[in-house]
Write an enzyme that holds these catalytic residues in place. Structure first.
Site, PDB file in Angstrom:
ATOM      1  N   LYS A  81       3.034  11.366 -11.533  1.00  0.00           N
ATOM      2  CA  LYS A  81       2.280  10.381 -12.364  1.00  0.00           C
ATOM      3  C   LYS A  81       3.202   9.405 -12.616  1.00  0.00           C
ATOM      4  CE  LYS A  81      -0.459  13.775 -15.178  1.00  0.00           C
ATOM      5  NZ  LYS A  81      -0.582  13.974 -16.652  1.00  0.00           N
ATOM      6  N   ARG A 126      -2.534  22.239 -15.295  1.00  0.00           N
ATOM      7  CA  ARG A 126      -1.657  21.291 -15.576  1.00  0.00           C
ATOM      8  C   ARG A 126      -1.988  20.657 -17.060  1.00  0.00           C
ATOM      9  NH1 ARG A 126       0.405  16.062 -11.747  1.00  0.00           N
ATOM     10  NH2 ARG A 126       1.995  15.642 -13.240  1.00  0.00           N
ATOM     11  N   HIS A 158       0.598  13.025 -29.974  1.00  0.00           N
ATOM     12  CA  HIS A 158       0.174  11.904 -29.688  1.00  0.00           C
ATOM     13  C   HIS A 158      -0.675  11.180 -31.088  1.00  0.00           C
ATOM     14  CE1 HIS A 158      -0.248  12.522 -25.326  1.00  0.00           C
ATOM     15  NE2 HIS A 158       0.978  11.982 -25.552  1.00  0.00           N
ATOM     16  N   ASN A 171       0.264  20.058 -21.709  1.00  0.00           N
ATOM     17  CA  ASN A 171       0.138  19.256 -22.906  1.00  0.00           C
ATOM     18  C   ASN A 171      -0.027  20.056 -24.309  1.00  0.00           C
ATOM     19  OD1 ASN A 171      -0.770  16.954 -21.602  1.00  0.00           O
ATOM     20  ND2 ASN A 171      -2.764  17.976 -20.973  1.00  0.00           N
ATOM     21  N   HIS A 223       8.611  10.453 -28.755  1.00  0.00           N
ATOM     22  CA  HIS A 223       7.892  11.243 -28.044  1.00  0.00           C
ATOM     23  C   HIS A 223       8.051  12.726 -28.095  1.00  0.00           C
ATOM     24  CE1 HIS A 223       4.819  12.872 -25.291  1.00  0.00           C
ATOM     25  NE2 HIS A 223       5.687  13.364 -24.501  1.00  0.00           N
ATOM     26  N   HIS A 278       1.015  18.109 -27.449  1.00  0.00           N
ATOM     27  CA  HIS A 278       1.046  16.699 -27.209  1.00  0.00           C
ATOM     28  C   HIS A 278      -0.323  16.214 -27.917  1.00  0.00           C
ATOM     29  CE1 HIS A 278       4.113  17.361 -24.299  1.00  0.00           C
ATOM     30  NE2 HIS A 278       3.868  16.197 -23.841  1.00  0.00           N
ATOM     31  N   GLU A 289      -4.675  17.655 -12.826  1.00  0.00           N
ATOM     32  CA  GLU A 289      -5.035  18.120 -14.274  1.00  0.00           C
ATOM     33  C   GLU A 289      -6.475  18.607 -14.279  1.00  0.00           C
ATOM     34  OE1 GLU A 289      -2.805  15.625 -16.871  1.00  0.00           O
ATOM     35  OE2 GLU A 289      -3.964  16.499 -18.748  1.00  0.00           O
ATOM     36  N   LYS A 343       7.354  23.131 -13.718  1.00  0.00           N
ATOM     37  CA  LYS A 343       6.188  22.184 -13.620  1.00  0.00           C
ATOM     38  C   LYS A 343       5.852  22.187 -11.847  1.00  0.00           C
ATOM     39  CE  LYS A 343       5.402  17.364 -14.507  1.00  0.00           C
ATOM     40  NZ  LYS A 343       5.509  15.878 -15.095  1.00  0.00           N
ATOM     41  N   ARG A 374       0.839  -1.503  -0.003  1.00  0.00           N
ATOM     42  CA  ARG A 374       0.016   0.038  -0.057  1.00  0.00           C
ATOM     43  C   ARG A 374       0.814   1.219  -0.054  1.00  0.00           C
ATOM     44  NH1 ARG A 374      -3.426  -3.131   3.501  1.00  0.00           N
ATOM     45  NH2 ARG A 374      -5.097  -3.918   2.229  1.00  0.00           N
ATOM     46  N   GLU A 401      10.974  19.405 -24.237  1.00  0.00           N
ATOM     47  CA  GLU A 401       9.957  19.445 -23.212  1.00  0.00           C
ATOM     48  C   GLU A 401      10.601  20.658 -22.333  1.00  0.00           C
ATOM     49  OE1 GLU A 401       7.204  17.768 -22.650  1.00  0.00           O
ATOM     50  OE2 GLU A 401       7.622  15.843 -23.521  1.00  0.00           O
TER      51      GLU A 401
HETATM   52  N1  LIG Z   1       5.107  10.401 -15.230  1.00  0.00           N
HETATM   53  C1  LIG Z   1       5.151  11.558 -16.065  1.00  0.00           C
HETATM   54  O1  LIG Z   1       4.730  12.492 -15.634  1.00  0.00           O
HETATM   55  C2  LIG Z   1       5.802  11.547 -17.560  1.00  0.00           C
HETATM   56  C3  LIG Z   1       5.765  12.625 -18.198  1.00  0.00           C
HETATM   57  C4  LIG Z   1       6.573  12.419 -19.494  1.00  0.00           C
HETATM   58  C5  LIG Z   1       6.901  11.460 -20.010  1.00  0.00           C
HETATM   59  N2  LIG Z   1       6.355  10.152 -19.288  1.00  0.00           N
HETATM   60  C6  LIG Z   1       7.052   8.671 -19.684  1.00  0.00           C
HETATM   61  O2  LIG Z   1       8.617   8.668 -19.940  1.00  0.00           O
HETATM   62  C7  LIG Z   1       8.554   7.635 -20.505  1.00  0.00           C
HETATM   63  C8  LIG Z   1       9.819   8.200 -21.692  1.00  0.00           C
HETATM   64  O3  LIG Z   1      11.006   8.617 -20.966  1.00  0.00           O
HETATM   65  P1  LIG Z   1      12.566   8.637 -21.533  1.00  0.00           P
HETATM   66  O4  LIG Z   1      12.343   9.399 -22.608  1.00  0.00           O
HETATM   67  O5  LIG Z   1      13.260   8.911 -20.101  1.00  0.00           O
HETATM   68  O6  LIG Z   1      12.688   7.010 -21.944  1.00  0.00           O
HETATM   69  P2  LIG Z   1      13.492   5.879 -21.197  1.00  0.00           P
HETATM   70  O7  LIG Z   1      13.428   5.596 -19.916  1.00  0.00           O
HETATM   71  O8  LIG Z   1      12.959   4.866 -22.025  1.00  0.00           O
HETATM   72  O9  LIG Z   1      15.059   6.224 -21.677  1.00  0.00           O
HETATM   73  C9  LIG Z   1      15.294   6.346 -23.076  1.00  0.00           C
HETATM   74  C10 LIG Z   1      16.376   5.500 -23.392  1.00  0.00           C
HETATM   75  O10 LIG Z   1      17.722   5.807 -22.876  1.00  0.00           O
HETATM   76  C11 LIG Z   1      18.302   5.013 -22.047  1.00  0.00           C
HETATM   77  N3  LIG Z   1      18.869   5.898 -20.913  1.00  0.00           N
HETATM   78  C12 LIG Z   1      18.401   6.234 -20.051  1.00  0.00           C
HETATM   79  N4  LIG Z   1      19.429   7.189 -19.230  1.00  0.00           N
HETATM   80  C13 LIG Z   1      20.660   7.065 -19.745  1.00  0.00           C
HETATM   81  C14 LIG Z   1      21.894   7.480 -19.909  1.00  0.00           C
HETATM   82  N5  LIG Z   1      22.120   8.606 -18.719  1.00  0.00           N
HETATM   83  N6  LIG Z   1      22.897   7.217 -20.693  1.00  0.00           N
HETATM   84  C15 LIG Z   1      22.435   6.402 -21.791  1.00  0.00           C
HETATM   85  N7  LIG Z   1      21.286   6.045 -21.864  1.00  0.00           N
HETATM   86  C16 LIG Z   1      20.276   6.288 -20.893  1.00  0.00           C
HETATM   87  C17 LIG Z   1      17.297   4.019 -21.579  1.00  0.00           C
HETATM   88  O11 LIG Z   1      17.751   2.837 -21.270  1.00  0.00           O
HETATM   89  C18 LIG Z   1      16.235   3.980 -22.809  1.00  0.00           C
HETATM   90  O12 LIG Z   1      17.029   3.202 -23.805  1.00  0.00           O
HETATM   91  C19 LIG Z   1       7.492   7.336 -21.251  1.00  0.00           C
HETATM   92  O13 LIG Z   1       7.046   6.191 -21.127  1.00  0.00           O
HETATM   93  C20 LIG Z   1       6.438   8.553 -21.021  1.00  0.00           C
HETATM   94  O14 LIG Z   1       5.154   7.955 -20.876  1.00  0.00           O
HETATM   95  C21 LIG Z   1       5.892  10.071 -17.927  1.00  0.00           C
HETATM   96 ZN   LIG Z   2       5.749  14.930 -23.347  1.00  0.00          ZN
END
Ligand SMILES: NC(=O)c1ccc[n+]([C@@H]2O[C@H](COP(=O)([O-])OP(=O)(O)OC[C@H]3O[C@@H](n4cnc5c(N)ncnc54)[C@H](O)[C@@H]3O)[C@@H](O)[C@H]2O)c1
Ligand SMILES: [Zn+2]
Length: 382
Positions: free
Chosen positions: A162, A260, A271, A264, A285, A267, A256, A246, A140, A204
């Site tokens: 999130k 918030r 998307h 987007n 993305h 976005h 949101e 943020k 939990r 971003e």
């Molecule tokens: N929770 C939220 O508010 C929120 C907001 C935006 C995006 N997201 C989510 O985030 C995800 C995308 O995140 P991301 O772009 O970080 O993707 P990711 O976590 O897949 O990382 C991208 C790639 O980089 C590699 N990597 C990470 N750090 C590294 C480093 N320092 N050196 C070398 N390689 C490295 C990872 O292994 C991966 O292959 C999506 O799933 C999206 O939905 C969430």
């Molecule tokens: Zn985004």
């Protein structure tokens, strides 16, 4: 403050702390986002100063583990933390699913975690979202510290609470709001990040300027090159400004209901393009968001909300850092893209709600945007 790109003296590199306090809204304890160079070396101390937990379990992925896991384990060990067996998930978006959530929860529970332990998410948004969801569910709720290693995670996904996984119903359709207890952002982790990932995260950052802060957009124009080339001071400044922005939005509107939604910007267009390319490597993305922001400003100019000059300024800056400003070849046409936009979870009651702008730094949520105008922009960009 707008600085010129010809500044010779780089400002000294400092540590910045941004604080998020949602205690009135949902009784979660306030938390710090600490941003600086080589901060992973101080992780044990930063955690120890704020949290009493001694038992830690690190969640990471197969790309990050060989780069940073051993070092982090050594640092935590040296600061008197007990390490439970770490969990290394397969790298990539496809890991954000029920199967890996199941595996992760089982490993967390088998490690003998209890409610006074700590989960540490070391990685990009995928690790952060998955570990955050698992932390919110196990027993939990187990405290979590986010240690984001991608630029996108450092300016966006690690802040705001999130969590989520993808399901057959779409991206992030199962998840929770679960705030971390601390976010440690070490910009030196960006040194190993591929340039394409850096640019995608940068989209971003620019977004925050375009939404609310024209002066920050000008700063971005002057400093983007340095930031993408590894300049620590520029990275810390941009990440701190983004987290600060943020944090303010999340504090005003955690779930949101209103402000918030401004996050987007770009976005809804983005998307639709991501769906059209099957969320594949063809379009990341951040790249989709970059194109989407150019389109949102183009539409805003067409509607007479902002000047064409501003919309071209947005496009030109995004292009100047090597981000795309037009979609790649898509297998579908305007009709399908319009349908994908309407399906986006941000569409309310079938009406097209979009974030548009009355100028750079003046984004707003526009309800009832006319379909014909949106179609015209797609037709221009395809
Ligand atoms: N929770 C939220 O508010 C929120 C907001 C935006 C995006 N997201 C989510 O985030 C995800 C995308 O995140 P991301 O772009 O970080 O993707 P990711 O976590 O897949 O990382 C991208 C790639 O980089 C590699 N990597 C990470 N750090 C590294 C480093 N320092 N050196 C070398 N390689 C490295 C990872 O292994 C991966 O292959 C999506 O799933 C999206 O939905 C969430
Ligand atoms: Zn985004």
């Amino acid at each position: 403050m707008v600085e010129s790109s010809s500044d010779v003296m780089a400002p000294p590199v400092e540590t910045h702390t941004v604080s998020i306090d949602l205690s009135q809204a949902n009784r979660t304890p306030p938390y710090d986002i600490v941003i600086g160079d080589n901060l992973f070396a101080n992780a044990g101390e930063l955690i120890g100063q704020r949290l009493s937990a001694r038992r830690c379990l690190i969640v990471t992925d197969t790309n990050i583990a060989p780069l940073y896991l051993k070092r982090l384990e050594a640092v935590l060990d040296a600061s008197g933390h007990t390490l439970l067996p770490s969990v290394t998930l397969p790298a990539g978006e496809s890991s954000k699913d029920y199967v890996n959530l199941h595996v992760l929860l089982n490993r967390i529970l088998a490690a003998g975690i209890d409610r006074s332990s700590l989960i540490i998410a070391l990685g990009g948004g995928v690790v952060g979202d998955l570990a955050g969801l698992a932390a919110s569910l196990a027993m939990r709720g187990i405290d979590i510290v986010q240690m984001p290693t991608t630029l996108l995670a450092q300016v966006d996904s690690s802040v705001g609470g999130k969590t989520g996984i993808n399901t057959d119903a779409g991206k992030n359709t199962v998840g929770t709001f679960y705030q971390p207890r601390l976010v440690i952002i070490d910009v030196s982790a960006l040194d190993s990040l591929p340039l394409r990932e850096m640019r995608a995260g940068y989209a971003e950052i620019v977004k925050y300027g375009l939404i609310k802060d024209a002066a920050f957009f000008n700063w971005c124009r002057a400093h983007a090159g340095k930031l993408l080339n590894g300049d620590r001071a520029a990275q810390i400044h941009a990440i701190a400004a983004s987290c600060n922005y943020k944090a303010q939005v999340v504090m005003a509107d955690e779930r949101e209901a209103g402000e918030r939604a401004l996050l987007n910007l770009g976005h809804t267009f983005g998307h639709a393009m991501e769906s059209a390319t099957g969320f594949s490597n063809a379009l990341m993305h951040g790249e989709a968001v970059a194109i989407g922001m150019v389109m949102a400003f183009r539409l805003s100019a067409q509607l007479g909300l902002c000047s064409h000059t501003e919309s071209y300024d947005v496009r030109d800056h995004i292009a100047s850092v090597g981000l795309p400003v037009k979609p790649p070849a898509l297998a579908c046409g305007v009709d399908q893209l319009m349908a994908l936009m309407a399906q986006d979870k941000k569409a309310v009651a079938g009406k097209l709600t979009l974030v548009l702008a009355r100028g750079i730094g003046k984004a707003f949520v526009a309800k009832d945007v006319r379909e014909t105008e949106v179609r015209a922009v797609w037709a221009e960009f395809l």
